[in-house]
Design an enzyme around this catalytic site. Structure first.
Site, short mmCIF file in Angstrom:
data_model
loop_
_atom_site.label_atom_id
_atom_site.label_comp_id
_atom_site.label_asym_id
_atom_site.label_seq_id
_atom_site.Cartn_x
_atom_site.Cartn_y
_atom_site.Cartn_z
N ASN A 132 -9.82 -0.47 -0.93
CA ASN A 132 -8.36 -0.30 -0.87
C ASN A 132 -7.76 -0.83 -2.17
O ASN A 132 -7.78 -2.03 -2.44
CB ASN A 132 -7.81 -1.07 0.34
CG ASN A 132 -6.31 -0.85 0.53
OD1 ASN A 132 -5.61 -0.42 -0.36
ND2 ASN A 132 -5.83 -1.17 1.73
N CYS B 15 0.81 -1.22 0.00
CA CYS B 15 0.00 0.00 0.00
C CYS B 15 0.84 1.27 0.00
O CYS B 15 0.32 2.35 -0.28
CB CYS B 15 -0.92 0.01 1.22
SG CYS B 15 -2.21 -1.27 1.15
N HIS C 206 -3.20 7.45 2.71
CA HIS C 206 -3.68 6.16 2.23
C HIS C 206 -4.62 5.58 3.28
O HIS C 206 -4.23 5.40 4.43
CB HIS C 206 -2.52 5.19 1.99
CG HIS C 206 -2.98 3.81 1.67
ND1 HIS C 206 -3.49 3.46 0.45
CD2 HIS C 206 -3.06 2.69 2.43
CE1 HIS C 206 -3.85 2.19 0.46
NE2 HIS C 206 -3.59 1.71 1.66
N PHE D 65 -10.06 -5.26 -0.75
CA PHE D 65 -9.25 -4.76 -1.86
C PHE D 65 -9.99 -4.70 -3.19
O PHE D 65 -10.86 -5.54 -3.47
CB PHE D 65 -7.98 -5.60 -2.01
CG PHE D 65 -7.05 -5.48 -0.84
CD1 PHE D 65 -6.28 -4.34 -0.67
CD2 PHE D 65 -6.96 -6.49 0.11
CE1 PHE D 65 -5.44 -4.20 0.43
CE2 PHE D 65 -6.12 -6.37 1.21
CZ PHE D 65 -5.36 -5.22 1.37
#
Length: 403
Positions: free
Chosen positions: A348, A168, A315, A221
């Site tokens: 994500n 990430c 993030h 994700f």
């Protein structure tokens, strides 16, 4: 000898940019296949032929309901998964087939995001001097960078760099590298592209939940690509800097290397996410990372006061990380709204996510010209456990305040 050294110094000085690197344009893209988070448990257990695992499905449904995500985008479709049944089972080799898919799909999605950034930038693609591509979805050489350069029509002399498996933190790490390239090569224009396709890690649930990390990754994700053009000494009649990239740093937290791991296996990309340990780590160290970043710039004041004067491009990872950061820094409600919005709209997307957040922050600042936050910070978190920190200066905000 003295004359030679003087000449080398003069040459070196002439090679460097005069000003700070800046974000000149941003572009993002997602695959066409979109699945709502509400429908995802039924979708996931159907496409993995696992509907008989009713107890596990209920657990997964509760997990998805706990996330703040409304929908996610995927390159893989039900038809693609039907054509590759080996992808569903951890015990069957499938890496070659997965990589064959991403070798074609990743550059194409990257090109879509990059084309948007280049169009906004306003200069021809052939003016790109450097290309930085990061992905957790490939292991090729030549890689996605070469195919992307061809798709975009970049010069054969473009200087390419590939980053693999940075997790990430890949987006922030790529922009840190781009800053160094732009400031140390006069006239450089760096195209940064982060592409993530979860087909490399997609697999079905397992009886008795033998690998709980599988469900965690399947719940959080999604797929996407983000592109940024970075350069110093903007051509003001053409280029329009958005954020100046003032400083960049990376911090590794000792003793945390096991809480977030990634590795390529015969069955695709795998790893471990220990969420209970992972969530508080960033919050425990973020104040010190921010202090270390801002103190040398001479803009320090009382911690919470200063942090609330900043804009944040963080993030998001998972909601718990944002909640803990908000509490640790005593942030006002809404300071992390760009991160929360992107987590809700896309999930994500690993390294690409921070570019989406950067674009969302830019959009919000353009809509609200009175928004506080001339100075800001971008942060990425990844395996290691690693924290990337970049101090940003909003050029448009600064111009508005001066006027």
């Amino acid at each position: 000898m003295a004359t030679l050294l003087s000449t080398v110094r003069e040459i070196r000085r002439s090679q460097r940019a005069e000003g700070a690197a800046a974000v000149l344009a941003i572009g993002t893209a997602n695959p066409a296949n979109c699945v709502s988070q509400e429908e995802y448990p039924d979708y996931y257990f159907r496409v993995t032929k696992s509907q008989h695992l009713t107890d596990l499905k209920q657990k997964f449904k509760a997990m998805c309901q706990m996330t703040p995500t409304d929908k996610r985008y995927f390159h893989h479709t039900e038809e693609l998964l039907d054509a590759h049944p080996d992808f569903l089972c951890r015990g069957k080799p499938s890496l070659d087939a997965r990589l064959a898919i991403t070798a074609v799909a990743a550059p194409e999605l990257a090109a879509s995001a990059a084309a948007k950034a280049i169009a906004e930038w306003g200069r021809p693609a052939t003016d790109i001097t450097h290309l930085v591509v990061s992905t957790n979805s490939g292991a090729h050489s030549p890689g996605a960078d070469l195919r992307l350069a061809s798709l975009l029509g970049l010069r054969v002399s473009v200087r390419r760099t590939m980053l693999y498996l940075n997790g990430c933190s890949a987006g922030a790490a790529s922009l840190r590298l781009a800053k160094d390239l732009a400031e140390n090569n006069r006239g450089a224009r760096v195209l940064v592209v982060c592409i993530e396709l979860t087909i490399v890690s997609f697999r079905g649930p397992e009886e008795a939940d033998a690998h709980p990390h599988t469900l965690i990754s399947q719940a959080f994700f999604g797929d996407g690509a983000g592109a940024v053009i970075v350069g110093a000494d903007a051509v003001h009649t053409i280029e329009h800097p958005i954020f100046e990239m003032v400083s960049a740093s990376q911090t590794m937290i000792p003793g945390t290397d096991r809480v977030l791991t990634m590795q390529l296996t015969e069955a695709g990309l795998d790893g471990h996410i220990f969420t209970k340990e992972l969530v508080p780590i960033a919050a425990q160290h973020i104040d010190q990372c921010l202090t270390d970043a801002f103190q040398p710039l001479g803009v320090m004041s009382d911690g919470a006061t200063l942090w609330n004067d900043l804009f944040f491009v963080v993030h998001p990872g998972i909601r718990g990380i944002l909640d803990h950061i908000e509490g640790a820094l005593q942030l006002e409600t809404g300071k992390l709204v760009a991160s929360r919005t992107m987590l809700r709209e896309y999930g994500n997307m690993l390294g690409a996510t921070v570019i989406f957040v950067l674009d969302e922050q830019r959009r919000r600042m353009e809509e609200d010209r009175g928004m506080r936050g001339e100075w800001g910070v971008m942060m990425g978190f990844g395996p290691g456990f690693t924290i990337e920190t970049m101090v940003l200066h909003a050029v448009d905000s600064n111009t508005h305040n001066k006027n």
